[in-house]
Design an enzyme around this catalytic site. Sequence first.
Site, PDB file in Angstrom:
ATOM      1  N   ARG A 136       5.083 -14.158 -36.019  1.00 44.91           N
ATOM      2  CA  ARG A 136       6.052 -15.068 -36.634  1.00 44.91           C
ATOM      3  C   ARG A 136       6.168 -14.834 -38.145  1.00 44.91           C
ATOM      4  O   ARG A 136       7.215 -14.962 -38.723  1.00 44.91           O
ATOM      5  CB  ARG A 136       5.618 -16.515 -36.341  1.00 44.91           C
ATOM      6  N   TYR A 137       5.044 -14.512 -38.786  1.00 43.59           N
ATOM      7  CA  TYR A 137       5.018 -14.308 -40.242  1.00 43.59           C
ATOM      8  C   TYR A 137       4.872 -12.812 -40.520  1.00 43.59           C
ATOM      9  O   TYR A 137       4.346 -12.074 -39.687  1.00 43.59           O
ATOM     10  CB  TYR A 137       3.834 -15.075 -40.857  1.00 43.59           C
ATOM     11  N   ARG A 140       0.899 -11.260 -40.536  1.00 39.39           N
ATOM     12  CA  ARG A 140      -0.188 -11.747 -39.689  1.00 39.39           C
ATOM     13  C   ARG A 140       0.316 -12.050 -38.277  1.00 39.39           C
ATOM     14  O   ARG A 140       1.490 -12.352 -38.096  1.00 39.39           O
ATOM     15  CB  ARG A 140      -0.846 -12.983 -40.287  1.00 39.39           C
ATOM     16  N   CYS A 149      -9.761 -24.110 -22.405  1.00 41.24           N
ATOM     17  CA  CYS A 149     -10.462 -24.786 -23.503  1.00 41.24           C
ATOM     18  C   CYS A 149     -11.637 -25.556 -22.898  1.00 41.24           C
ATOM     19  O   CYS A 149     -11.656 -25.833 -21.695  1.00 41.24           O
ATOM     20  CB  CYS A 149      -9.547 -25.773 -24.211  1.00 41.24           C
ATOM     21  N   CYS A 153      -6.800 -31.399 -25.279  1.00 39.31           N
ATOM     22  CA  CYS A 153      -6.260 -32.406 -26.201  1.00 39.31           C
ATOM     23  C   CYS A 153      -4.883 -32.812 -25.681  1.00 39.31           C
ATOM     24  O   CYS A 153      -4.032 -31.938 -25.458  1.00 39.31           O
ATOM     25  CB  CYS A 153      -6.119 -31.817 -27.596  1.00 39.31           C
ATOM     26  N   CYS A 156      -1.664 -31.265 -27.200  1.00 34.66           N
ATOM     27  CA  CYS A 156      -1.762 -29.829 -27.496  1.00 34.66           C
ATOM     28  C   CYS A 156      -0.381 -29.168 -27.605  1.00 34.66           C
ATOM     29  O   CYS A 156       0.439 -29.268 -26.699  1.00 34.66           O
ATOM     30  CB  CYS A 156      -2.576 -29.129 -26.411  1.00 34.66           C
ATOM     31  N   ARG A 158       0.253 -26.144 -27.320  1.00 36.71           N
ATOM     32  CA  ARG A 158       0.409 -25.100 -26.294  1.00 36.71           C
ATOM     33  C   ARG A 158       0.163 -25.648 -24.898  1.00 36.71           C
ATOM     34  O   ARG A 158      -0.296 -24.928 -24.018  1.00 36.71           O
ATOM     35  CB  ARG A 158      -0.526 -23.925 -26.572  1.00 36.71           C
ATOM     36  N   ASP A 317       3.238 -31.882 -33.771  1.00 42.38           N
ATOM     37  CA  ASP A 317       4.417 -31.160 -33.302  1.00 42.38           C
ATOM     38  C   ASP A 317       5.183 -31.993 -32.274  1.00 42.38           C
ATOM     39  O   ASP A 317       4.619 -32.883 -31.624  1.00 42.38           O
ATOM     40  CB  ASP A 317       3.995 -29.835 -32.653  1.00 42.38           C
ATOM     41  N   ASP A 354       5.113 -28.081 -38.978  1.00 41.30           N
ATOM     42  CA  ASP A 354       5.530 -26.829 -38.364  1.00 41.30           C
ATOM     43  C   ASP A 354       6.996 -27.032 -37.990  1.00 41.30           C
ATOM     44  O   ASP A 354       7.299 -27.845 -37.101  1.00 41.30           O
ATOM     45  CB  ASP A 354       4.666 -26.531 -37.122  1.00 41.30           C
ATOM     46  N   LYS A 361       5.245 -23.020 -40.863  1.00 45.42           N
ATOM     47  CA  LYS A 361       4.644 -24.168 -41.561  1.00 45.42           C
ATOM     48  C   LYS A 361       5.344 -24.423 -42.891  1.00 45.42           C
ATOM     49  O   LYS A 361       5.514 -23.515 -43.689  1.00 45.42           O
ATOM     50  CB  LYS A 361       3.173 -23.906 -41.842  1.00 45.42           C
TER      51      LYS A 361
HETATM   52  S1  SF4 Z   1      -5.360 -28.231 -29.263  1.00 45.50           S
HETATM   53 FE1  SF4 Z   1      -4.847 -27.180 -27.340  1.00 45.50          FE
HETATM   54  S2  SF4 Z   1      -5.657 -25.121 -27.574  1.00 45.50           S
HETATM   55 FE2  SF4 Z   1      -6.670 -26.409 -29.110  1.00 45.50          FE
HETATM   56  S3  SF4 Z   1      -8.566 -27.126 -28.109  1.00 45.50           S
HETATM   57 FE3  SF4 Z   1      -7.010 -28.682 -27.804  1.00 45.50          FE
HETATM   58  S4  SF4 Z   1      -6.140 -28.187 -25.794  1.00 45.50           S
HETATM   59 FE4  SF4 Z   1      -7.219 -26.357 -26.507  1.00 45.50          FE
END
Ligand code: SF4
Length: 411
Positions: A136-137, A140, A149, A153, A156, A158, A317, A354, A361
């Site tokens: 994207r940048y 990097r 994971c 979360c 998340c 993603r 996000d 973002d 960002k």
């Molecule tokens: S934010 Fe998403 S990728 Fe990061 S630890 Fe939590 S669930 Fe996993």
Amino acid sequence: MQSLFAGHAGEGLDSAKLNALKEFHSAGKGFWSNVSDAEWSDWRWQLKNRITTLEQLQRLLPTLTPDEYAGTVLANHKLALGITPYFFNLIDPADENCPIRSQVVPRVQETHVAQWEMSDPCGEDSHSPVPGLVHRYPDRVLFLVTDRCAAYCRYCTRSRMVSNATGYDFHPEFDRQIEYIRQHEEVRDVLLSGGDPLLLSDDKLESLLSRLRAIPHVEFLRIGTRIPIFLPQRVTPALCAMLRKYHPLFISVHTNHPRELTTEVREALGRLADAGIPLGNQSVLLRRVNDDPVTMRALVQKLLMCRVKPYYIYQCDLITGSAHLRTSVRKGLEIMESLRGHTSGYAVPQYVIDAPGGGGKVPVNPEYVLSRNKDRVVIRNFEGRIFEYPEAADGSPRLPRPRKIEEEEFV
Ligand code: SF4
């Protein structure tokens, strides 16, 4: 303008809350008191015994609310339920708004899609030249290594891919990802993320790091991980000894609330720091988790005590099903205002949004520059006092001396 504590009617109360939040406690074994110490401190045992089903959650958390019950029933179609026993012990069962609980226990609101929400709010898929690589940048890349994971979360970014609940079917192709980096000499910085890279075995992770380190134009390696927070047992001396071979290597952890910083986490972060790894923290601003100045101040100060530099605070996000956890940008700016100048500069992270859809960002800051022209810049400090700085490209200001600034014209 008033400082958060100075002269504040609730000074005693806020100070007491701040100090309480900054205390370090062990998560203890809690519900797993009959498990041996060896098992408890074995990260594989922790992973094998994660809470992943509604039945387990109901048994361990009898105060499950109807929203949480319904959310958990539906979770495996959106983002799997997963909580390590260690992290589960940080939940306060008596508090349905417990800031730890809100981050990992699903709620039915996750299935609601609010206006503006997206499944890929950072536009990663559209900037992916090779599966598992986001470019994207300019200099990097983001190198996704796994979709798993230690815990999940609920906000998340993603969630379209992590845990594979939506059937995204993520399969990194390490050879192609590494070949792309090798062929793009402008890439000097590689961020390993996922899912969580520290879930890979030491050998697998080392193989990736050594292949990346062998590319001459890759100057800098980074790992984004929440493992030290969800599963501090994974940060073994052997892992640290392996990582230290690949400097310069930085690690970004992800902590949102000061209660996540336990004695176990402090020790794990200390082991990484002792291996010479600079540590930064990324927080997501979350409603009723950390969207108040005292909680955020406790978090950033406690991070420094754990040898971690608070790096970013992200505005949450616009990920699908996160409206109940999002808070306003206004609140974020208020928090930044309460940090800058009121605590060590090292403790002050950069607040960023973002840009929705893949704009990258964007830093957002309270206004400290009140006015600017070819002759002068008018600025205010953290106390709200106003100052003037002469503007002159050649260092010789045209204004004879500082003007008196009338605060009313700006405030
Ligand atoms: S934010 Fe998403 S990728 Fe990061 S630890 Fe939590 S669930 Fe996993």
